[in-house]
Design a protein around this motif. Structure first.
Motif, short mmCIF file in Angstrom:
data_model
loop_
_atom_site.label_atom_id
_atom_site.label_comp_id
_atom_site.label_asym_id
_atom_site.label_seq_id
_atom_site.Cartn_x
_atom_site.Cartn_y
_atom_site.Cartn_z
N GLU A 51 39.57 48.76 46.22
CA GLU A 51 38.76 47.64 45.71
C GLU A 51 37.15 47.46 46.69
N LEU A 52 38.13 47.60 48.17
CA LEU A 52 36.87 46.88 48.57
C LEU A 52 35.63 48.16 49.33
N GLU A 55 33.81 47.82 45.82
CA GLU A 55 32.67 46.40 46.04
C GLU A 55 31.55 46.93 47.69
N ARG A 88 36.92 40.83 50.83
CA ARG A 88 35.71 41.07 49.99
C ARG A 88 34.82 40.34 50.38
#
Length: 109
Positions: A51-52, A55, A88
């Motif tokens: 996910e990081l 993003e 994040r």
């Protein structure tokens, strides 16, 4: 594949980005889908991104486009909302003005 929703504070910013042919072509592989005036969902096709990673890749593309299309005459950079390295980023700012105020991941159904 990660799905990421970007929420813009100002609908004109999102519209300006999506109306630019060059930028639209650049993000076409992310299958952008605009849900309303403020929200855009993107799908990262890489199976290897966490996910990081997703993003940062997506926000990086948007930061460059925002600087080029919206704030081209400004000397201020586009920054992440959260600048701590392993966390994040949650969005983008320009000179203390929030452009994207949240990044939300969605589960792939």
């Amino acid at each position: 594949m990660n799905k990421l929703n970007l929420h813009f504070k100002n609908k004109e910013h999102l519209t300006a980005l999506l109306n630019d042919t060059t930028f639209s072509l650049e993000i076409q592989y992310l299958n952008p889908e605009r849900f309303d005036d403020y929200n855009l969902e993107l799908i990262d096709p890489s199976e290897y991104h966490q996910e990081l990673d997703t993003e940062e890749v997506i926000l990086g593309k948007f930061a460059r486009a925002i600087k080029r299309l919206i704030f081209s005459n400004s000397t201020y950079p586009i920054d992440y909302l959260n600048t701590i390295l392993v966390y994040r980023k949650n969005g983008l700012t320009h000179n203390k003005q929030v452009i994207i105020d949240s990044t939300d991941f969605k589960l792939d159904n």
